[in-house]
Scaffold this motif. Structure first.
Motif, PDB file in Angstrom:
ATOM      1  N   GLU A   8      31.910  22.195 -10.341  1.00  0.00           N
ATOM      2  CA  GLU A   8      32.934  21.568  -9.927  1.00  0.00           C
ATOM      3  C   GLU A   8      33.964  21.445 -11.242  1.00  0.00           C
ATOM      4  N   PHE A   9      33.499  21.060 -12.330  1.00  0.00           N
ATOM      5  CA  PHE A   9      34.394  20.950 -13.591  1.00  0.00           C
ATOM      6  C   PHE A   9      34.735  22.403 -13.866  1.00  0.00           C
ATOM      7  N   LEU A  10      34.107  23.186 -13.962  1.00  0.00           N
ATOM      8  CA  LEU A  10      34.467  24.633 -14.325  1.00  0.00           C
ATOM      9  C   LEU A  10      35.496  25.184 -13.337  1.00  0.00           C
ATOM     10  N   LYS A  11      35.171  24.933 -12.059  1.00  0.00           N
ATOM     11  CA  LYS A  11      36.508  25.332 -10.948  1.00  0.00           C
ATOM     12  C   LYS A  11      37.764  24.571 -11.409  1.00  0.00           C
ATOM     13  N   ILE A  12      37.769  23.454 -11.673  1.00  0.00           N
ATOM     14  CA  ILE A  12      38.714  22.492 -11.949  1.00  0.00           C
ATOM     15  C   ILE A  12      39.598  23.228 -12.968  1.00  0.00           C
ATOM     16  N   LEU A  13      38.665  23.507 -14.067  1.00  0.00           N
ATOM     17  CA  LEU A  13      39.456  23.890 -15.525  1.00  0.00           C
ATOM     18  C   LEU A  13      40.221  25.441 -15.152  1.00  0.00           C
ATOM     19  N   ASN A  14      39.515  26.050 -14.300  1.00  0.00           N
ATOM     20  CA  ASN A  14      39.927  27.332 -14.172  1.00  0.00           C
ATOM     21  C   ASN A  14      41.455  27.256 -13.044  1.00  0.00           C
ATOM     22  N   GLY A  51      33.463  12.895  -6.993  1.00  0.00           N
ATOM     23  CA  GLY A  51      32.963  13.392  -5.525  1.00  0.00           C
ATOM     24  C   GLY A  51      33.649  12.341  -4.663  1.00  0.00           C
ATOM     25  N   TYR A  52      33.920  11.236  -4.504  1.00  0.00           N
ATOM     26  CA  TYR A  52      34.745  10.312  -3.465  1.00  0.00           C
ATOM     27  C   TYR A  52      36.020  10.985  -3.401  1.00  0.00           C
ATOM     28  N   ARG A  53      36.823  11.038  -4.696  1.00  0.00           N
ATOM     29  CA  ARG A  53      38.138  11.397  -4.441  1.00  0.00           C
ATOM     30  C   ARG A  53      38.388  12.704  -3.844  1.00  0.00           C
ATOM     31  N   MET A  54      37.531  13.674  -4.301  1.00  0.00           N
ATOM     32  CA  MET A  54      37.545  15.130  -3.488  1.00  0.00           C
ATOM     33  C   MET A  54      37.104  14.898  -1.920  1.00  0.00           C
ATOM     34  N   TRP A  55      36.169  14.197  -1.596  1.00  0.00           N
ATOM     35  CA  TRP A  55      35.860  13.882  -0.257  1.00  0.00           C
ATOM     36  C   TRP A  55      37.058  13.315   0.580  1.00  0.00           C
ATOM     37  N   LYS A  56      37.808  12.341  -0.196  1.00  0.00           N
ATOM     38  CA  LYS A  56      38.905  11.882   0.634  1.00  0.00           C
ATOM     39  C   LYS A  56      39.929  12.842   0.932  1.00  0.00           C
ATOM     40  N   ASP A  67      48.418  18.797  -6.326  1.00  0.00           N
ATOM     41  CA  ASP A  67      48.894  19.580  -7.380  1.00  0.00           C
ATOM     42  C   ASP A  67      48.130  19.963  -8.573  1.00  0.00           C
ATOM     43  N   LEU A  68      46.760  19.608  -8.527  1.00  0.00           N
ATOM     44  CA  LEU A  68      45.816  20.021  -9.570  1.00  0.00           C
ATOM     45  C   LEU A  68      44.926  21.429  -8.987  1.00  0.00           C
ATOM     46  N   PHE A  69      44.470  20.958  -7.679  1.00  0.00           N
ATOM     47  CA  PHE A  69      43.470  22.043  -7.039  1.00  0.00           C
ATOM     48  C   PHE A  69      43.127  21.539  -5.661  1.00  0.00           C
ATOM     49  N   ARG A  70      42.898  22.540  -4.809  1.00  0.00           N
ATOM     50  CA  ARG A  70      42.440  21.959  -3.599  1.00  0.00           C
ATOM     51  C   ARG A  70      40.992  21.783  -3.613  1.00  0.00           C
ATOM     52  N   ALA A  71      40.704  20.507  -2.890  1.00  0.00           N
ATOM     53  CA  ALA A  71      39.372  20.078  -3.034  1.00  0.00           C
ATOM     54  C   ALA A  71      38.433  20.839  -2.366  1.00  0.00           C
ATOM     55  N   GLU A  72      38.762  21.521  -1.322  1.00  0.00           N
ATOM     56  CA  GLU A  72      38.071  22.392  -0.638  1.00  0.00           C
ATOM     57  C   GLU A  72      37.313  23.529  -1.240  1.00  0.00           C
TER      58      GLU A  72
END
Length: 494
Positions: A194-200, A455-460, A475-480
Motif C-alpha cells: 500500500e505504501f509503495l502504491k501511495i508513493l507512486n 487500513g481504517y481510513r482507506m476502508w471508510k 485528492d491523494l489516491f483512490r483507496a480502491e
C-alpha cells in the motif's frame, strides 16, 4: 743463428709496431663512431617517444610538405610555429583526464541539486568551484537553472497537507494471523504494498515532500524578538508540497514476530536502513520499513523531495527508540543497555544527517490533552531526559491519538500545557485531522493537522463508494486502487 743478432730486426720490429698502432687507432675510431651513432639513435627515439606521449590520443600526421590522401585529411597548422594540430574531435591530452572527471562529477552534483528544486544550491556550487570557471558546459547549466528558477511559483504554505503512517507491515500473513494484535494492525497500520502504491500515485499527481521547517522557521524580528516566520517554498507550476511523518518508530516488544522490522541501523552506505528477523531466526538487512523504502523511492525520483527533504520520525520512550531498549527501565534488563544507547544515538544522528526530522510522540504514548496536568508534566519531563538526551534538541511534537492540548482555536498565553511544551523547546505542534489541510500560524509556533493513511481510513473511503462528501483521500489516491487484498474486511476501528 739467433734472430737477435739479425741487423734488420729493429727495423722490422718498429715497422710491425707501427702497423699495430695504426690498426688499433682505426679500431678505436670505429668504436667511437658506433657509440656516437647509437647515442644519436637513442636521442632520436627519445624525441619521438616524447612527442607521442605529449600528443597521446592525437592521430600521427605526415610532414606538412607531404600530400594528403582522401583517407587522411590534412590538418590545420598551428599559427604560432607551423606544426600540425590534432583533429577537433580527438581525445583530449592525458593531463586533462582527471580535470574533466572532476568537472563531470561537479556537474552531476549540481544536476542532482537542481532535480530537487535547489537551483540556488546548484548555481552556487558551479560558480564557487574554481575548476568550473572557463567551462562552457558550466555556463550553459547556470543559464538553464536561472531560466527554470524564473518560472517557479510560490506555494501557499497554509494549504500544505500532512500525511502520516505507523510502522509498515512487511509480512501480512504474520500481522493478520488472527491473534489479539491483528485487529489493531489492520486498523492503524499500512502494508508495504500500500505504501509503495501511495508513493507512486502521489508522485504522479505532482506531490513534492517538504519539511515542517520549510513551511515556517524561527527567526529574529527587527525588535530582536524571536518569532515564527512563514517559509517560501518555490516549485514548478502544478506541483503540490506535502509533509510526511511516521509515529512510534520504536519497534515495540509486542510487535516481535508479527511481520515488522526489528530496528533501524546505519547501513554500509552511511544511510539509515532496517534489520528484520526472518522465519529461520537469521537477521536480514534491507528496506523493511518507511525510512529505507522512502529513501529508495527518492533516489529513483529525486524530484519527489524538495531540497533533500525527508519525513518526520517520531518516538515514544517507554520501550526505547529505534528498536533499541534504551529507556531507564531497561537498565537492569538489557545486558547491552549502554551500548544500545550509544548506537541509538548514532542512528538518530544518521537520520538527521540524511534529512530526516525527529519528533516527540510523548514518552508513554499519553493523551496529553486530557491526562492530569501533573502526569502531563511528568511524561514530558521523561521524554526530555530519556529520549531527547539521546537524539538531541527536538522542536516537533506529534500528539498521540491526535489529541491536541487545545481545540481548533489558537493557543493562548493562558494555555499552560502549550506554555510548558513551548518552554521545553517545542515549536511545531501536530494533531490529527482528516481534512485536506489544516494549518495555523502563531507568532511563535506552527500547528498542523495530519491525515492517517491506514487500513481504517482507506476502508471508510471504500465504504463511502460514490459519496464524495464522505471520501477523504481522493485528492491523494483512490483507496480502491491501493487497499491491500490481504487485509481482513471489514476494517473496524480498534
Amino acid at each position: 743463428m739467433s734472430h737477435i743478432s739479425d741487423p734488420n730486426y729493429e727495423t722490422i720490429l718498429r715497422s710491425r709496431r707501427s702497423r699495430r698502432r695504426r690498426r688499433h687507432a682505426l679500431q678505436n675510431l670505429v668504436q667511437i663512431f658506433v657509440f656516437l651513432f647509437i647515442v644519436f639513435l637513442i636521442g632520436i627515439g627519445g624525441f619521438f617517444i616524447f612527442k607521442l606521449v605529449k600528443n597521446h590520443g592525437s592521430t600521427w600526421v605526415k610532414p606538412a610538405d607531404t600530400l594528403s590522401s582522401p583517407s587522411e585529411p590534412s590538418l590545420p597548422e598551428n599559427p604560432e610555429d607551423g606544426t600540425l594540430l590534432p583533429e577537433a574531435d580527438q581525445t583530449l591530452p592525458a593531463e586533462n583526464f582527471l580535470e574533466n572527471d572532476e568537472l563531470s562529477a561537479i556537474l552531476a552534483q549540481a544536476e542532482r541539486l537542481a532535480a530537487g528544486y535547489d537551483y540556488d544550491g546548484a548555481i552556487a556550487l558551479l560558480t564557487e568551484t574554481p575548476e568550473c570557471a572557463d567551462s562552457q558546459e558550466v555556463l550553459d547549466a547556470i543559464a538553464r537553472y536561472e531560466a527554470i528558477k524564473a518560472t517557479l511559483v510560490e506555494a501557499d504554505v497554509s494549504q500544505v497537507t500532512h500525511v502520516f503512517f505507523h510502522s509498515l507491515i512487511m509480512d501480512t500473513s504474520k500481522a493478520f494471523d488472527g491473534d489479539s494484535d491483528s485487529k489493531g494492525y489492520n486498523s492503524v497500520m499500512t502494508t508495504k504494498d500500500e505504501f509503495l502504491k501511495i508513493l507512486n500515485e502521489m508522485y504522479n499527481r505532482g506531490f513534492v515532500l517538504v519539511r515542517l521547517h520549510d513551511m515556517a522557521y524561527e527567526t529574529t524580528d527587527e525588535n530582536g524578538q524571536t518569532v515564527m516566520k512563514k517559509g517560501s517554498i518555490l516549485l514548478p507550476e502544478g506541483k503540490q508540497p506535502f509533509v510526511m511523518s511516521q509515529d512510534d518508530v520504536c519497534y515495540y516488544e509486542y510487535m516481535e514476530g508479527d511481520g515488522f522490522a526489528t530496528r533501524i541501523i546505519v547501513g554500509e552506505d552511511g544511510k539509515p536502513t532496517c534489520e528484520m528477523k526472518m522465519e529461520d531466526g537469521t537477521v536480514s538487512v534491507g528496506s523493511y520499513d518507511l525510512v529505507p523504502i522512502l529513501e529508495d523511492f527518492i533516489q529513483e525520483h529525486p524530484d519527489f523531495s524538495y531540497k533533500g527533504a525527508r519525513a518526520v520520525i517520531a518516538f515514544t520512550g517507554y520501550n526505547g527508540i529505534l528498536g533499541y531498549r534504551t529507556d531507564d527501565d531497561y537498565r537492569d534488563k538489557n545486558p547491552n543497555f549502554e551500548a544500545d544507547k550509544q548506537t541509538a544515538s548514532e542512528v538518530a544522528q544518521c537520520l538527521r544527517d540524511n534529512g530526516w526530522e525527529l519528533a516527540s510522540h510523548s514518552w508513554g504514548h499519553r493523551d496529553l490533552g486530557s491526562i492530569d496536568y501533573e502526569d502531563f508534566k511528568l511524561d514530558s519531563d521523561k521524554w526530555e531526559s530519556r529520549v531527547e538526551s539521546l537524539i538531541g534538541p527536538t522542536d516537533i511534537i506529534l500528539f498521540p491519538f491526535g489529541s491536541d492540548v487545545s481545540d481548533w482555536h489558537p493557543y493562548t498565553q493562558d494555555n499552560k500545557r502549550f506554555q510548558y511544551l513551548h518552554s521545553l523547546g517545542f515549536r511545531y505542534f501536530c494533531n490529527v485531522d482528516s481534512n485536506q489541510y489544516w494549518v495555523q500560524f502563531g507568532t511563535d509556533h506552527l500547528r498542523q493537522g495530519r491525515r492517517n493513511l491506514d487500513g481504517y481510513r482507506m476502508w471508510k473511503d471504500i465504504e463511502a463508494g460514490s459519496d464524495t462528501g464522505k471520501r477523504k483521500l481522493d485528492d491523494l489516491f483512490r483507496a480502491e486502487d491501493v487497499f491491500d487484498s490481504a487485509r481482513p474486511t471489514p476494517v473496524e476501528w480498534n
